[in-house]
Design a protein around this motif. Sequence first.
Motif, PDB file in Angstrom:
ATOM      1  N   VAL A 238      43.429  39.121  34.441  1.00  0.00           N
ATOM      2  CA  VAL A 238      42.031  38.682  34.626  1.00  0.00           C
ATOM      3  C   VAL A 238      41.093  39.778  34.135  1.00  0.00           C
ATOM      4  CG1 VAL A 238      42.287  37.039  36.545  1.00  0.00           C
ATOM      5  CG2 VAL A 238      42.183  39.488  37.042  1.00  0.00           C
ATOM      6  N   ASP A 239      39.860  39.393  33.793  1.00  0.00           N
ATOM      7  CA  ASP A 239      38.892  40.345  33.259  1.00  0.00           C
ATOM      8  C   ASP A 239      38.175  41.068  34.417  1.00  0.00           C
ATOM      9  OD1 ASP A 239      37.158  41.759  31.721  1.00  0.00           O
ATOM     10  OD2 ASP A 239      35.756  40.079  31.422  1.00  0.00           O
ATOM     11  N   LEU A 240      38.928  41.869  35.140  1.00  0.00           N
ATOM     12  CA  LEU A 240      38.390  42.606  36.280  1.00  0.00           C
ATOM     13  C   LEU A 240      39.003  43.997  36.289  1.00  0.00           C
ATOM     14  CD1 LEU A 240      38.785  39.842  39.034  1.00  0.00           C
ATOM     15  CD2 LEU A 240      36.615  40.658  38.087  1.00  0.00           C
ATOM     16  N   GLU A 241      38.327  44.924  36.972  1.00  0.00           N
ATOM     17  CA  GLU A 241      38.856  46.287  37.084  1.00  0.00           C
ATOM     18  C   GLU A 241      39.118  46.593  38.564  1.00  0.00           C
ATOM     19  OE1 GLU A 241      35.564  46.296  35.251  1.00  0.00           O
ATOM     20  OE2 GLU A 241      36.822  45.617  33.590  1.00  0.00           O
ATOM     21  N   VAL A 242      40.152  47.384  38.798  1.00  0.00           N
ATOM     22  CA  VAL A 242      40.534  47.706  40.180  1.00  0.00           C
ATOM     23  C   VAL A 242      40.782  49.211  40.302  1.00  0.00           C
ATOM     24  CG1 VAL A 242      41.553  45.464  40.711  1.00  0.00           C
ATOM     25  CG2 VAL A 242      42.960  47.200  39.596  1.00  0.00           C
ATOM     26  N   PRO A 243      40.654  49.775  41.522  1.00  0.00           N
ATOM     27  CA  PRO A 243      40.916  51.208  41.695  1.00  0.00           C
ATOM     28  C   PRO A 243      42.331  51.585  41.241  1.00  0.00           C
ATOM     29  CG  PRO A 243      39.781  50.350  43.606  1.00  0.00           C
ATOM     30  CD  PRO A 243      40.141  49.158  42.758  1.00  0.00           C
ATOM     31  N   ALA A 244      42.417  52.615  40.388  1.00  0.00           N
ATOM     32  CA  ALA A 244      43.678  52.959  39.720  1.00  0.00           C
ATOM     33  C   ALA A 244      44.762  53.426  40.678  1.00  0.00           C
ATOM     34  CB  ALA A 244      43.407  54.048  38.685  1.00  0.00           C
ATOM     35  N   THR A 245      44.335  53.979  41.840  1.00  0.00           N
ATOM     36  CA  THR A 245      45.339  54.546  42.752  1.00  0.00           C
ATOM     37  C   THR A 245      45.699  53.584  43.880  1.00  0.00           C
ATOM     38  OG1 THR A 245      43.632  55.548  44.122  1.00  0.00           O
ATOM     39  CG2 THR A 245      44.530  56.913  42.330  1.00  0.00           C
ATOM     40  N   ALA A 246      45.282  52.329  43.777  1.00  0.00           N
ATOM     41  CA  ALA A 246      45.566  51.362  44.853  1.00  0.00           C
ATOM     42  C   ALA A 246      47.071  51.191  45.020  1.00  0.00           C
ATOM     43  CB  ALA A 246      44.919  50.030  44.525  1.00  0.00           C
ATOM     44  N   GLU A 247      47.466  50.811  46.224  1.00  0.00           N
ATOM     45  CA  GLU A 247      48.896  50.596  46.486  1.00  0.00           C
ATOM     46  C   GLU A 247      49.395  49.297  45.864  1.00  0.00           C
ATOM     47  OE1 GLU A 247      50.970  52.614  48.044  1.00  0.00           O
ATOM     48  OE2 GLU A 247      49.555  54.129  48.740  1.00  0.00           O
ATOM     49  N   VAL A 248      48.622  48.219  46.058  1.00  0.00           N
ATOM     50  CA  VAL A 248      49.050  46.891  45.601  1.00  0.00           C
ATOM     51  C   VAL A 248      47.842  46.148  45.045  1.00  0.00           C
ATOM     52  CG1 VAL A 248      49.989  44.654  46.355  1.00  0.00           C
ATOM     53  CG2 VAL A 248      50.806  46.750  47.444  1.00  0.00           C
ATOM     54  N   VAL A 249      48.053  45.413  43.938  1.00  0.00           N
ATOM     55  CA  VAL A 249      46.980  44.558  43.404  1.00  0.00           C
ATOM     56  C   VAL A 249      47.554  43.160  43.174  1.00  0.00           C
ATOM     57  CG1 VAL A 249      45.325  44.212  41.531  1.00  0.00           C
ATOM     58  CG2 VAL A 249      45.907  46.545  42.254  1.00  0.00           C
ATOM     59  N   LEU A 250      46.856  42.156  43.699  1.00  0.00           N
ATOM     60  CA  LEU A 250      47.250  40.758  43.473  1.00  0.00           C
ATOM     61  C   LEU A 250      46.185  40.146  42.575  1.00  0.00           C
ATOM     62  CD1 LEU A 250      47.790  39.855  47.248  1.00  0.00           C
ATOM     63  CD2 LEU A 250      49.491  40.785  45.680  1.00  0.00           C
ATOM     64  N   GLU A 251      46.574  39.630  41.425  1.00  0.00           N
ATOM     65  CA  GLU A 251      45.589  39.049  40.498  1.00  0.00           C
ATOM     66  C   GLU A 251      45.745  37.540  40.467  1.00  0.00           C
ATOM     67  OE1 GLU A 251      46.229  40.675  36.632  1.00  0.00           O
ATOM     68  OE2 GLU A 251      46.316  42.739  37.345  1.00  0.00           O
ATOM     69  N   GLY A 252      44.640  36.841  40.263  1.00  0.00           N
ATOM     70  CA  GLY A 252      44.766  35.395  40.165  1.00  0.00           C
ATOM     71  C   GLY A 252      43.434  34.685  40.111  1.00  0.00           C
ATOM     72  N   GLU A 253      43.455  33.440  40.617  1.00  0.00           N
ATOM     73  CA  GLU A 253      42.263  32.581  40.540  1.00  0.00           C
ATOM     74  C   GLU A 253      42.004  31.930  41.892  1.00  0.00           C
ATOM     75  OE1 GLU A 253      42.715  30.873  36.016  1.00  0.00           O
ATOM     76  OE2 GLU A 253      43.932  30.032  37.622  1.00  0.00           O
ATOM     77  N   ILE A 254      40.705  31.848  42.218  1.00  0.00           N
ATOM     78  CA  ILE A 254      40.300  31.105  43.413  1.00  0.00           C
ATOM     79  C   ILE A 254      40.095  29.662  42.942  1.00  0.00           C
ATOM     80  CG2 ILE A 254      38.692  30.993  45.336  1.00  0.00           C
ATOM     81  CD1 ILE A 254      37.877  33.887  44.715  1.00  0.00           C
ATOM     82  N   LEU A 255      40.786  28.726  43.602  1.00  0.00           N
ATOM     83  CA  LEU A 255      40.824  27.358  43.061  1.00  0.00           C
ATOM     84  C   LEU A 255      39.691  26.489  43.608  1.00  0.00           C
ATOM     85  CD1 LEU A 255      44.669  26.639  43.224  1.00  0.00           C
ATOM     86  CD2 LEU A 255      43.340  27.709  41.385  1.00  0.00           C
ATOM     87  N   PRO A 256      38.992  25.787  42.717  1.00  0.00           N
ATOM     88  CA  PRO A 256      37.992  24.815  43.184  1.00  0.00           C
ATOM     89  C   PRO A 256      38.717  23.493  43.487  1.00  0.00           C
ATOM     90  CG  PRO A 256      38.017  24.896  40.797  1.00  0.00           C
ATOM     91  CD  PRO A 256      39.103  25.834  41.257  1.00  0.00           C
TER      92      PRO A 256
END
Length: 477
Positions: A238-256
Amino acid sequence: MAFRDNREFFEALLRTGDGIRVAREVDWDLEMGAIVRRVCEMGGPAPLFESIRDYPGWRALGAPLATFRRLAVALGLPAHASVREISEVYIEKTRAPGPEPKLVSTGPCKENVVVGDEVDLFMLPAPMVHEGDGGRYLSTWHMVVSKDPDTAEVNWGMYRQMVIDEHTMVGPLLPVSDTGRVFHNKYKPKNKPMPFATVIGADPTSSIAAAAGVPWQEPVFASALSGEPVELVKCETVDLEVPATAEVVLEGEILPGKELPEGPFGEYPGYRTSLREPRTVYRVNAITYRNNPILPGANMGVPVDEGQLLRAFTLGLEARRILASQGLPVSEVFMPPCSAHHLMIVSVKSAVTNIAVQVAHALFGSKLAPWFYYVVVVDADVDIYNLEEVIHAICTGCHPGRGIRIYEDDIGSFATPFLSLEERRQGRGAKAVFDCTFPPDWDPKTELPIKVSFETNYPKEVKERVIANWKDYGFPQ
Ligand SMILES: Cc1cc2nc3c(=O)[nH]c(=O)nc-3n(C[C@H](O)[C@H](O)[C@H](O)COP(=O)(O)O)c2cc1C
């Protein structure tokens, strides 16, 4: 002082005695939750669970910011700093936005990358937090990253997420929240999915920014708090940025156009208040995580956990900023965490008649309004961090007839225990202001009551002599 990540922060907690390692195996099914709940209720150290049943290689951190001592450490203060000191430092650090985030090419959160069909949310040790919860909650101390498609404004918000299946989570994304406003107004009507990234285990100041209601975009608020630019990496899908040192990142979509049953859940006021109801669905398309990952989590219940503590702390200080920006003569604002962030105590120094009502109206009309119900306004000589003084001010300064104003049919939160089920569903509430100030036109010689205390009723010389001789009188120091 900035902590690069959650791990450096935990090491600091170990040094101050505010964290402990738990080597003995614990069960993700209620045992971890019960330990964290007991820690919150006893004010104990944050436990790092190093061995979790069924999840070799995974660790979990409970109650990371559930005490003012841990908040002080997170902000670079000595653990014993007073709430007043922590408040002043927070206000000072966040007078202006911090440096813009720094985009880096990669970071520890990319050490493991799982995408597409390989994604399985059950590979993470989401705890069964309380008995009676509707499922396992993966996200209780985290942030949901999103962007406004029109303005590109970034939002970090903490909105709980329960696991449904390998790819799906569900949670209350309220329209009063920043991400909820964008989703419900800009994506849902067009039937478009909204990209999101859930970050679990960011550095402490990023987590504080996500939990607070802040005046700017959260990344620059987090940078202001830590004094250094937060380092971000691009997401995989996804076209987003997250903190580089995070433990876990879940990427996806919020569904309408789709909702699934979520809850019930033990919530921040200390009750299970909302029913199992259809709520917003998150589809997860990628998971990235650090080696030997740590999953932090909060356990909401009776005070005090980080939900009440941080929300109370940050809402109170945002209220102070709002009142100051209106030019109102406010000295300090404090929300006691034990009020489940329902009570705002405001001290004023004013010659204006009915200043308490003006203060309350400014707060009831603010963005903070859904989260609190009572405003208590006291004169500036009351120490608002001392609840005995506040109770004394209410019981001696607030006229039961003229001093209490009630506002029926106002706004409220879905988790509030005293609201009816219908009010909770609709986000309706009521508000009250307790004016504990003495009217400015009371004659100081005849009508205004004179406070009687050691501090106010003795000459300076006598007080100094008494204090200097205290031990000689035979009292313990
Ligand atoms: C532990 C925790 C859990 C929370 N869960 C939710 C939630 O599920 N839904 C929600 O709308 N707000 C929730 N909140 C409150 C929001 O995080 C809070 O309003 C925050 O300021 C959101 O940021 P926003 O103003 O950018 O929306 C939670 C707060 C905390 C501390």
